[in-house]
Motif scaffolding. Structure first.
Motif, PDB file in Angstrom:
ATOM      1  N   UNK A  91       0.676  -1.246  -0.135  1.00  0.00           N
ATOM      2  CA  UNK A  91      -0.059  -0.064   0.036  1.00  0.00           C
ATOM      3  C   UNK A  91       0.845   1.296   0.084  1.00  0.00           C
ATOM      4  N   UNK A  92       1.905   1.386   0.632  1.00  0.00           N
ATOM      5  CA  UNK A  92       2.699   2.503   0.683  1.00  0.00           C
ATOM      6  C   UNK A  92       3.385   2.599  -0.355  1.00  0.00           C
ATOM      7  N   UNK A  93       3.500   1.785  -1.262  1.00  0.00           N
ATOM      8  CA  UNK A  93       4.291   1.753  -2.671  1.00  0.00           C
ATOM      9  C   UNK A  93       3.310   2.444  -3.930  1.00  0.00           C
ATOM     10  N   UNK A  94       2.083   2.516  -3.471  1.00  0.00           N
ATOM     11  CA  UNK A  94       1.056   3.059  -4.501  1.00  0.00           C
ATOM     12  C   UNK A  94       0.560   4.411  -4.180  1.00  0.00           C
ATOM     13  N   UNK A  95       0.750   5.369  -5.378  1.00  0.00           N
ATOM     14  CA  UNK A  95      -0.098   6.659  -4.788  1.00  0.00           C
ATOM     15  C   UNK A  95      -1.394   6.555  -4.603  1.00  0.00           C
ATOM     16  N   UNK A  96      -2.095   7.351  -3.920  1.00  0.00           N
ATOM     17  CA  UNK A  96      -3.413   7.279  -3.621  1.00  0.00           C
ATOM     18  C   UNK A  96      -4.359   7.673  -4.628  1.00  0.00           C
ATOM     19  N   UNK A  97      -5.747   6.945  -4.707  1.00  0.00           N
ATOM     20  CA  UNK A  97      -6.217   5.987  -3.894  1.00  0.00           C
ATOM     21  C   UNK A  97      -5.811   4.807  -4.577  1.00  0.00           C
ATOM     22  N   UNK A  98      -5.855   3.706  -3.654  1.00  0.00           N
ATOM     23  CA  UNK A  98      -5.377   2.327  -3.957  1.00  0.00           C
ATOM     24  C   UNK A  98      -6.417   1.395  -3.897  1.00  0.00           C
ATOM     25  N   UNK A  99      -6.471   0.469  -5.118  1.00  0.00           N
ATOM     26  CA  UNK A  99      -7.433  -0.792  -5.237  1.00  0.00           C
ATOM     27  C   UNK A  99      -6.859  -1.826  -5.031  1.00  0.00           C
ATOM     28  N   UNK A 100      -7.131  -2.989  -4.113  1.00  0.00           N
ATOM     29  CA  UNK A 100      -6.389  -3.984  -3.799  1.00  0.00           C
ATOM     30  C   UNK A 100      -7.216  -5.161  -4.446  1.00  0.00           C
ATOM     31  N   UNK A 101      -6.527  -5.941  -5.154  1.00  0.00           N
ATOM     32  CA  UNK A 101      -7.032  -7.134  -5.811  1.00  0.00           C
ATOM     33  C   UNK A 101      -6.593  -8.393  -5.361  1.00  0.00           C
ATOM     34  N   UNK A 102      -7.322  -9.081  -4.379  1.00  0.00           N
ATOM     35  CA  UNK A 102      -6.627 -10.546  -4.253  1.00  0.00           C
ATOM     36  C   UNK A 102      -6.582 -11.420  -5.028  1.00  0.00           C
ATOM     37  N   UNK A 103      -5.586 -12.219  -5.492  1.00  0.00           N
ATOM     38  CA  UNK A 103      -5.208 -13.218  -6.687  1.00  0.00           C
ATOM     39  C   UNK A 103      -5.304 -14.468  -5.880  1.00  0.00           C
ATOM     40  N   UNK A 104      -6.578 -15.086  -6.060  1.00  0.00           N
ATOM     41  CA  UNK A 104      -6.567 -16.605  -5.503  1.00  0.00           C
ATOM     42  C   UNK A 104      -5.948 -17.546  -6.401  1.00  0.00           C
TER      43      UNK A 104
END
Length: 298
Positions: A91-104
């Motif tokens: 999260x700290x390596x991405x400019x805001x806003x951040x979208x997280x996509x879990x890869x299952x």
């Protein structure tokens, strides 16, 4: 770029050797990286790709995080991948806003398509199910297991003998073998029994006692209902593959005496047999009928 920032960046990237006895200012490197991204964005859209960020060294992480906190230009986007079994830094390596996509994990059919497209392996039935189960849907593990299967030419033998251990290639062995070699002999013997058992099988105390060391090493975890299970299916396959044939037969003999289920008992008795046995053949025949009545022809 201004000369002092360009020089700091060239030194950080090892394009220019620093003068003997001089140090490169870490702040200059951070500002230079930020400035480079801004100047690139002035020309057109910029996409920054960061893969496996759990392996980033601390100095690089700080440079990227410094830039990410100060980038508001929507023409600069970051795509970051990170394994979730490490402390998160994504999260700290991405400019805001951040979208997280879990890869299952991949589904069984997707694993089959991957092996077909990448390796030309057309697997189906129990063989594909084994690869999927052992890899737990991990694409890298599935490809490595598939390569080993193709190199050994064992896919036909595995289809004919579903109880046959999969060959675990060296590139996967080094990921998990260190945990196993640290275990005492009695724990490794007990692991061979657990690897031969169906998931959820409850073992007697004389076997579970030595397995405390395996829990401490992260080889085993407590599953639903407190039953011990391997932390990853690949560990179970490695234990089974490395066990001597006599040890595997002894494990199945013990498990045959522990289960009351006729299908499971017949399976274990057959895998424990050293020679053709008419009594076991008849028991397997009855077990197949029982499986059919349960609606489980596979």
């Amino acid at each position: 770029m201004p000369a002092h920032l360009r020089l700091a960046l060239e030194r950080a990237l090892l394009h220019t050797a620093p003068e003997p006895g001089t140090a490169t200012d870490p702040l200059a490197v951070r500002v230079a990286a930020l400035e480079a991204l801004r100047r690139l964005a002035a020309r057109g859209p910029v996409l920054v790709l960061l893969d496996d960020t759990q392996w980033l060294d601390e100095a690089s992480r700080q440079v990227i995080a410094f830039a990410a906190r100060r980038l508001a230009d929507r023409r600069i986007r970051f795509v970051v991948t990170e394994r979730t079994d490490h402390d998160p830094v994504m999260a700290e390596l991405c400019p805001r806003p951040v979208t997280e996509l879990p890869v299952g994990p991949l589904a069984e059919r997707a694993v089959g398509a991957l092996l077909r497209d990448r390796l030309g392996l057309r697997l189906a039935g129990l063989t594909l199910a084994r690869i999927h189960a052992v890899s737990a849907g991990n694409a890298y593990f599935a490809l490595e297991l598939g390569r080993e299967l193709r190199a050994r030419g064992e896919h036909a033998a595995l289809a004919a003998d579903p109880g046959r251990p999969l060959g675990v290639p060296q590139r996967l062995r080094h990921l998990v073998a260190a945990r196993l070699t640290a275990l005492p002999a009695d724990a490794r013997r007990a692991l061979a029994v657990l690897a031969a058992a169906r998931p959820g099988t409850r073992l007697p105390e004389q076997l579970t006692g030595p397995l405390g060391a395996a829990v401490e090493q992260g080889v085993l975890v407590h599953g639903p209902g407190g039953a011990l299970q391997f932390a990853h299916p690949l560990l179970a396959e490695l234990v089974a593959a490395d066990a001597a044939p006599a040890a595997r037969r002894e494990a199945h003999r013990l498990l045959a005496g522990l289960t009351a289920d006729p299908v499971e008992r017949a399976r274990h008795r057959a895998l424990a047999a050293e020679h053709p046995d008419p009594a076991i053949a008849a028991e397997l025949d009855r077990a197949a009928d029982t499986a059919l009545t349960r609606g489980a022809p596979g």
